[in-house]
Design a protein around this motif. Structure first.
Motif, PDB file in Angstrom:
ATOM      1  N   TYR A 212       0.740  -1.313  -0.033  1.00  0.00           N
ATOM      2  CA  TYR A 212       0.076  -0.093   0.141  1.00  0.00           C
ATOM      3  C   TYR A 212       0.669   1.413  -0.154  1.00  0.00           C
ATOM      4  O   TYR A 212       0.254   2.431  -0.015  1.00  0.00           O
ATOM      5  N   GLY A 213       2.258   1.244  -0.069  1.00  0.00           N
ATOM      6  CA  GLY A 213       2.861   2.385  -0.057  1.00  0.00           C
ATOM      7  C   GLY A 213       3.026   2.878   1.305  1.00  0.00           C
ATOM      8  O   GLY A 213       3.218   4.196   1.351  1.00  0.00           O
ATOM      9  N   ARG A 214       2.958   2.254   2.190  1.00  0.00           N
ATOM     10  CA  ARG A 214       3.276   2.814   3.525  1.00  0.00           C
ATOM     11  C   ARG A 214       4.729   2.318   4.191  1.00  0.00           C
ATOM     12  O   ARG A 214       5.284   1.606   3.501  1.00  0.00           O
ATOM     13  N   GLN A 215       4.988   3.013   5.255  1.00  0.00           N
ATOM     14  CA  GLN A 215       6.099   2.648   5.994  1.00  0.00           C
ATOM     15  C   GLN A 215       6.215   1.993   6.953  1.00  0.00           C
ATOM     16  O   GLN A 215       5.241   2.335   8.183  1.00  0.00           O
ATOM     17  N   PHE A 216       6.790   0.970   7.284  1.00  0.00           N
ATOM     18  CA  PHE A 216       6.767  -0.197   8.713  1.00  0.00           C
ATOM     19  C   PHE A 216       8.207  -0.118   9.059  1.00  0.00           C
ATOM     20  O   PHE A 216       9.156  -0.546   8.581  1.00  0.00           O
ATOM     21  N   ILE A 217       8.354   0.162  10.425  1.00  0.00           N
ATOM     22  CA  ILE A 217       9.628   0.226  10.899  1.00  0.00           C
ATOM     23  C   ILE A 217       9.895  -0.568  12.186  1.00  0.00           C
ATOM     24  O   ILE A 217       8.860  -0.552  13.017  1.00  0.00           O
ATOM     25  N   THR A 218      10.676  -1.424  12.550  1.00  0.00           N
ATOM     26  CA  THR A 218      10.946  -2.116  13.802  1.00  0.00           C
ATOM     27  C   THR A 218      12.119  -1.734  14.453  1.00  0.00           C
ATOM     28  O   THR A 218      13.107  -0.918  13.855  1.00  0.00           O
ATOM     29  N   VAL A 219      11.914  -1.280  15.847  1.00  0.00           N
ATOM     30  CA  VAL A 219      13.067  -0.688  16.591  1.00  0.00           C
ATOM     31  C   VAL A 219      13.514  -1.775  17.613  1.00  0.00           C
ATOM     32  O   VAL A 219      12.659  -2.682  17.828  1.00  0.00           O
ATOM     33  N   SER A 220      14.686  -1.518  18.563  1.00  0.00           N
ATOM     34  CA  SER A 220      14.958  -2.180  19.473  1.00  0.00           C
ATOM     35  C   SER A 220      14.172  -2.070  20.528  1.00  0.00           C
ATOM     36  O   SER A 220      13.807  -0.803  21.042  1.00  0.00           O
TER      37      SER A 220
END
Length: 280
Positions: A212-220
């Motif tokens: 869908y053109g979104r941004q997904f980020i994982t963090v510590s």
């Protein structure tokens, strides 16, 4: 209506497909939206599989010059998500999604069915009959498989709906990196963690963000729970004790702000994600 075909495989209508050797098969699913698409859709690899519950599935590899999903407009909203065993998730906007605990709802019924399966297995072994030839064993095996399949389907549907809603309604979704293997060592939490389906959920968020053109980020996850979002004080420093799983609410010893543990963690996760986004 568009005609989906690769020369040998094609849909007659939204309920029937024709396959080489197998001929005309009746199917169910969401293929009507494919037939209603504008432009050519090409069928590539076709696979048929059967699961332990004796259900057959048809998988199609499709190709098209036009996107399969529409491009979404920006929402100008970001969200951080804390995954926990108390609830399924708590978001940085204060929303809570309850944990449905699908496995726990059928645990007793499954245990009874598995005991019956074990008895029939022992009986077949005692009578020196193969399990394939034991009709009672196979009947019970199918019953156990159907109970497992029912739980899987309900959990899968829940995860799909929740992940799609998050991706569609936010430009940026931030979660902590999953370390469920370490958490599973805690036997008191192992069932809850296995039942919740976190890893599948994060995989869904990842591929849907790209779709869908979104941004997904994982963090510590380091100190996301122990850090006060208001002043940055970290519990466990300056002679203070770290928060335990039993501490659902706490007051920061430095700025004296009252925190809901998981909501505070979600705010810290979002902040870490925004910092990571700026550095990228």
């Amino acid at each position: 209506t568009a005609r989906l075909t690769n020369g040998t495989v094609f849909f007659e209508d939204c309920r029937h497909i024709v396959l080489p050797k197998l001929g005309r098969l009746r199917i169910k699913g969401a293929q009507q939206r494919l037939l209603d698409r504008q432009g050519e859709t090409r069928i590539g690899t076709v696979s048929i599989s059967k699961d332990a519950a004796d259900r057959f599935f048809l998988s199609l590899q499709l190709g098209s010059d036009t996107p399969f999903v529409p491009k979404l407009s920006r929402t100008n909203r970001q969200i951080g998500i804390d995954l926990n065993t108390e609830n399924f998730l708590i978001a940085s906007d204060g929303r809570t999604v309850a944990n449905p605990r699908y496995y726990r709802t059928i645990k007793g019924k499954l245990a009874n069915a598995q005991r019956t399966l074990s008895r029939r297995q022992r009986r077949a072994k005692k009578e020196q009959r193969s399990l394939q030839e034991s009709k009672n064993y196979q009947k019970q095996r199918l019953l156990v498989a159907k109970i497992h399949a029912r739980v899987f389907d309900r959990r899968h549907d829940f995860l799909q709906r929740t992940s799609t809603a998050l991706i569609k309604n936010h430009d940026l979704v931030v979660t902590e990196e999953l370390r469920s293997k370490n958490l599973l060592k805690n036997h008191a939490l192992a069932m809850s963690i296995s039942d919740v389906g976190w890893r599948s959920f994060l995989c869904m968020l990842s591929y849907k963000a790209g779709l869908y053109g979104r941004q997904f980020i994982t963090v510590s996850p380091k100190n996301t729970t122990q850090t006060c979002h208001d002043c940055g004080f970290v519990m466990g420093s300056d002679g203070t004790e770290k928060l335990t799983l039993a501490d659902r609410e706490w007051i920061c010893p430095q700025c004296h702000v009252h925190h809901i543990r998981d909501y505070n963690a979600a705010l810290n996760i979002l902040e870490k994600g925004l910092q990571k986004q700026q550095k990228a």
